[in-house]
Design a protein around this motif. Structure first.
Motif, PDB file in Angstrom:
ATOM      1  N   UNK A 292      13.962 -18.809   8.783  1.00 43.64           N
ATOM      2  CA  UNK A 292      12.646 -18.193   8.418  1.00 43.64           C
ATOM      3  C   UNK A 292      11.550 -19.006   8.848  1.00 43.64           C
ATOM      4  N   UNK A 293      11.691 -20.250   8.746  1.00 47.25           N
ATOM      5  CA  UNK A 293      10.422 -21.097   9.610  1.00 47.25           C
ATOM      6  C   UNK A 293      10.343 -21.120  11.166  1.00 47.25           C
ATOM      7  N   UNK A 294      11.698 -21.319  11.546  1.00 48.41           N
ATOM      8  CA  UNK A 294      11.918 -21.026  13.174  1.00 48.41           C
ATOM      9  C   UNK A 294      11.225 -19.737  13.629  1.00 48.41           C
ATOM     10  N   UNK A 295      11.619 -18.853  13.215  1.00 47.72           N
ATOM     11  CA  UNK A 295      10.925 -17.306  13.256  1.00 47.72           C
ATOM     12  C   UNK A 295       9.704 -17.119  13.161  1.00 47.72           C
ATOM     13  N   UNK A 296       8.984 -17.931  12.262  1.00 49.73           N
ATOM     14  CA  UNK A 296       7.546 -17.761  12.129  1.00 49.73           C
ATOM     15  C   UNK A 296       7.169 -18.946  13.341  1.00 49.73           C
ATOM     16  N   UNK A 297       7.605 -19.736  13.746  1.00 46.18           N
ATOM     17  CA  UNK A 297       7.206 -20.323  14.645  1.00 46.18           C
ATOM     18  C   UNK A 297       7.116 -19.674  16.166  1.00 46.18           C
ATOM     19  N   UNK A 298       8.350 -18.995  16.094  1.00 43.19           N
ATOM     20  CA  UNK A 298       8.231 -17.985  17.473  1.00 43.19           C
ATOM     21  C   UNK A 298       7.186 -16.873  17.279  1.00 43.19           C
ATOM     22  N   UNK A 299       7.113 -16.330  16.240  1.00 38.16           N
ATOM     23  CA  UNK A 299       5.978 -15.203  15.839  1.00 38.16           C
ATOM     24  C   UNK A 299       4.732 -15.906  16.377  1.00 38.16           C
ATOM     25  N   UNK A 300       4.575 -17.260  15.943  1.00 37.16           N
ATOM     26  CA  UNK A 300       3.317 -17.797  16.316  1.00 37.16           C
ATOM     27  C   UNK A 300       2.990 -17.944  17.714  1.00 37.16           C
ATOM     28  N   UNK A 302       4.622 -16.101  20.037  1.00 38.66           N
ATOM     29  CA  UNK A 302       4.205 -14.668  20.731  1.00 38.66           C
ATOM     30  C   UNK A 302       2.759 -14.353  20.358  1.00 38.66           C
ATOM     31  N   UNK A 303       2.106 -14.475  19.299  1.00 40.49           N
ATOM     32  CA  UNK A 303       0.695 -14.342  19.119  1.00 40.49           C
ATOM     33  C   UNK A 303      -0.081 -15.040  19.942  1.00 40.49           C
ATOM     34  N   UNK A 304       0.464 -16.181  20.457  1.00 46.99           N
ATOM     35  CA  UNK A 304      -0.514 -17.112  21.302  1.00 46.99           C
ATOM     36  C   UNK A 304      -0.383 -16.417  22.773  1.00 46.99           C
ATOM     37  N   UNK A 306       0.253 -13.291  23.168  1.00 47.63           N
ATOM     38  CA  UNK A 306      -0.554 -11.916  22.901  1.00 47.63           C
ATOM     39  C   UNK A 306       0.687 -10.871  23.143  1.00 47.63           C
ATOM     40  N   UNK A 307       1.826 -11.120  23.109  1.00 40.72           N
ATOM     41  CA  UNK A 307       2.838 -10.061  23.211  1.00 40.72           C
ATOM     42  C   UNK A 307       2.760  -9.058  22.160  1.00 40.72           C
ATOM     43  N   UNK A 308       2.873  -9.485  20.797  1.00 41.91           N
ATOM     44  CA  UNK A 308       2.863  -8.439  19.864  1.00 41.91           C
ATOM     45  C   UNK A 308       1.584  -7.448  19.873  1.00 41.91           C
ATOM     46  N   UNK A 309       0.488  -7.838  20.265  1.00 36.89           N
ATOM     47  CA  UNK A 309      -0.868  -7.157  20.393  1.00 36.89           C
ATOM     48  C   UNK A 309      -0.582  -6.032  21.689  1.00 36.89           C
ATOM     49  N   UNK A 310      -0.133  -6.552  22.793  1.00 38.32           N
ATOM     50  CA  UNK A 310      -0.052  -5.890  23.567  1.00 38.32           C
ATOM     51  C   UNK A 310       0.970  -4.663  23.808  1.00 38.32           C
ATOM     52  N   UNK A 311       2.217  -5.276  23.035  1.00 38.59           N
ATOM     53  CA  UNK A 311       3.214  -4.147  22.745  1.00 38.59           C
ATOM     54  C   UNK A 311       2.775  -3.106  22.148  1.00 38.59           C
ATOM     55  N   UNK A 312       1.966  -3.645  20.702  1.00 37.04           N
ATOM     56  CA  UNK A 312       1.490  -2.556  19.897  1.00 37.04           C
ATOM     57  C   UNK A 312       0.679  -1.533  20.813  1.00 37.04           C
ATOM     58  N   UNK A 313      -0.332  -2.154  21.653  1.00 41.08           N
ATOM     59  CA  UNK A 313      -1.269  -1.541  22.361  1.00 41.08           C
ATOM     60  C   UNK A 313      -0.719  -0.437  23.403  1.00 41.08           C
ATOM     61  N   UNK A 314       0.573  -0.989  24.024  1.00 42.83           N
ATOM     62  CA  UNK A 314       1.208  -0.214  24.850  1.00 42.83           C
ATOM     63  C   UNK A 314       2.026   1.001  24.150  1.00 42.83           C
ATOM     64  N   UNK A 315       2.636   0.733  22.997  1.00 42.73           N
ATOM     65  CA  UNK A 315       3.203   2.094  22.270  1.00 42.73           C
ATOM     66  C   UNK A 315       2.080   2.613  21.782  1.00 42.73           C
ATOM     67  N   UNK A 316       0.960   2.234  21.258  1.00 39.79           N
ATOM     68  CA  UNK A 316       0.079   3.091  20.632  1.00 39.79           C
ATOM     69  C   UNK A 316      -0.661   4.071  21.883  1.00 39.79           C
TER      70      UNK A 316
END
Length: 436
Positions: A292-300, A302-304, A306-316
């Protein structure tokens, strides 16, 4: 284009490290560090500071305290005869329906899921009780193993569910409502499994041996008494939550106390037993927390990037209808399920998927149940299907055989997702009834 390259690099690193056979938490950490260094140019000291903050935030989370306590409760049940009583208690009640004792896998996992909160724990506990007995009596091995692989995943859906706790914390949703939302879908999936077993037994009676035992009314009474300890424990845990007496975290401690009292009353208590259950809970909780902690580090990380935002924008930008969005997300989760465990899938995907789902008008409680169902499928898909590994260790069968046996039950889970999407009230009816 830069976002696409970053996403490709992160995915390639993830496949590389997981394919190399590294532990999941180590793979997630290495992907996070490598991505931030290679793609963002961040120095290691800053990465260490970010990771330390994440560790502190998660270690001080009151909600997460429920995870080790529910695991400890499951260990107490697993290491006493409460679990063995489960098979004895269910046997007479399924002896006269098509499929007979095969249903003990489904019913046993359904009941045990209501007190464990863990899919591997549910699979391991029920599997150790039923597989040897069913193999010895001549039941079809493929149906035995497959039904156990599928039904063991109910530990994630039927409350108390560790994955639901993780989702509730990250999505900032009521864990009590999520628990209530998982009950009816969990029973629906269990019903689909039992229906399939009955159909197979009717079509091919050779899969199920002729039952030689004839049960008397007294046997049913004894069987009912065998089910009392687990039923009482389940009632105490869930009742304390839904009556408002305890929060989910407090209910986990109540469950440990109740399980200990039951063990004392059944004269099985010993200091050695408590030591063994504590050590077992410590090992499993450490594994879950590290992932859980290491996945949170990876999520962070990905945030730096901008992958989640860009993927979300792409799907949107595709302007998908709600139905097509769910279809796209389902393919996305099925792909993740080949490589990641349930907690990692939830933690890594939520920053991408939840905003899209809310924007499309989906209820966050419904989406949590949908996500847990998708995570359940990851438990029975190679190469990182935890339930498959558990059953391989119990039965000695090859991982390929176990995966093929689980395939029909994987298909039934897909059917459950379709039903949940078409009839969302399957998940929303009970929480709306209890909390509105």
């Amino acid at each position: 284009m830069d976002a696409l390259i970053s996403a490709f690099v992160v995915l390639a690193l993830l496949v590389l490290f997981l394919g190399a056979g590294l532990w999941v938490f180590a793979s997630l950490s290495l992907v996070a560090v490598s991505s931030l260094v290679l793609l963002f140019g961040m120095d290691l000291s800053r990465i260490g500071s970010i990771a330390a903050n994440i560790v502190y935030r998660y270690s001080s989370s009151w909600e997460l305290s429920a995870i080790p306590m529910f695991i400890w409760m499951g260990e107490i049940i697993f290491r006493t005869d409460i679990s063995a009583r489960l098979f004895r208690g269910l046997s007479p009640f399924v002896a006269y329906i098509p499929g007979r004792l095969l249903h003990t896998n489904v019913l046993g996992c359904t009941l045990f899921a209501a007190v464990s909160g863990s899919s591997p724990a549910t699979t391991a506990t029920v599997g150790k009780i039923t597989t040897g007995e069913l193999f010895h009596r001549g039941y079809d091995r493929s149906l035995t193993v497959g039904s156990l692989a599928g039904a063991g995943s109910l530990g994630l859906l039927i409350p108390p569910s560790i994955v639901m706790i993780v989702y509730g914390i990250l999505a900032e949703q009521s864990i009590s409502r999520l628990f209530a939302a998982g009950i009816v879908p969990g029973l629906m999936i269990a019903g689909l499994y039992s229906g399939y077993l009955m159909l197979r037994a009717i079509v091919d009676p050779s899969l199920v041996p002729e039952e030689r035992i004839r049960y008397r009314p007294l046997d049913f009474l004894k069987a009912f008494l065998d089910l009392v300890p687990l039923t009482v424990l389940m009632t105490i845990v869930l009742g304390s939550i839904y009556t408002g007496i305890a929060t989910p975290s407090e209910a986990a401690a109540v469950g440990v106390l109740a399980a200990t009292v039951i063990v004392i009353l059944t004269r099985q208590f010993s200091l050695r037993l408590m030591r063994d259950t504590l050590l077992g809970a410590l090992r499993t909780s450490t594994m879950v927390a590290s992932i859980l902690i290491c996945a949170a580090v990876l999520t962070t990380a990905m945030g730096y990037l901008h992958i989640p935002a860009n993927v979300a924008a792409g799907i949107a930008a595709l302007d998908l209808s709600p139905w097509w969005l769910i279809f796209a997300l389902s393919l996305f989760y099925l792909g993740l399920g080949f490589f990641l465990d349930g907690n990692s899938i939830v933690v890594m995907s939520l920053p991408i998927a939840l905003p899209l789902a809310l924007q499309a008008g989906f209820d966050p409680i419904w989406f949590g149940v949908y996500l847990v169902l998708m995570v359940e499928m990851a438990q029975v898909t190679p190469p990182v299907g935890f339930n498959l590994f558990v059953l391989q260790g119990i039965t000695g069968l090859s991982i390929g055989y176990v995966a093929r046996a689980a395939a029909p039950f994987f298909a039934l889970m897909l059917l459950g997702v379709v039903l949940l999407a078409v009839f969302p009230q399957i998940a929303l009816w009970l929480p709306n009834l209890l909390f509105n």
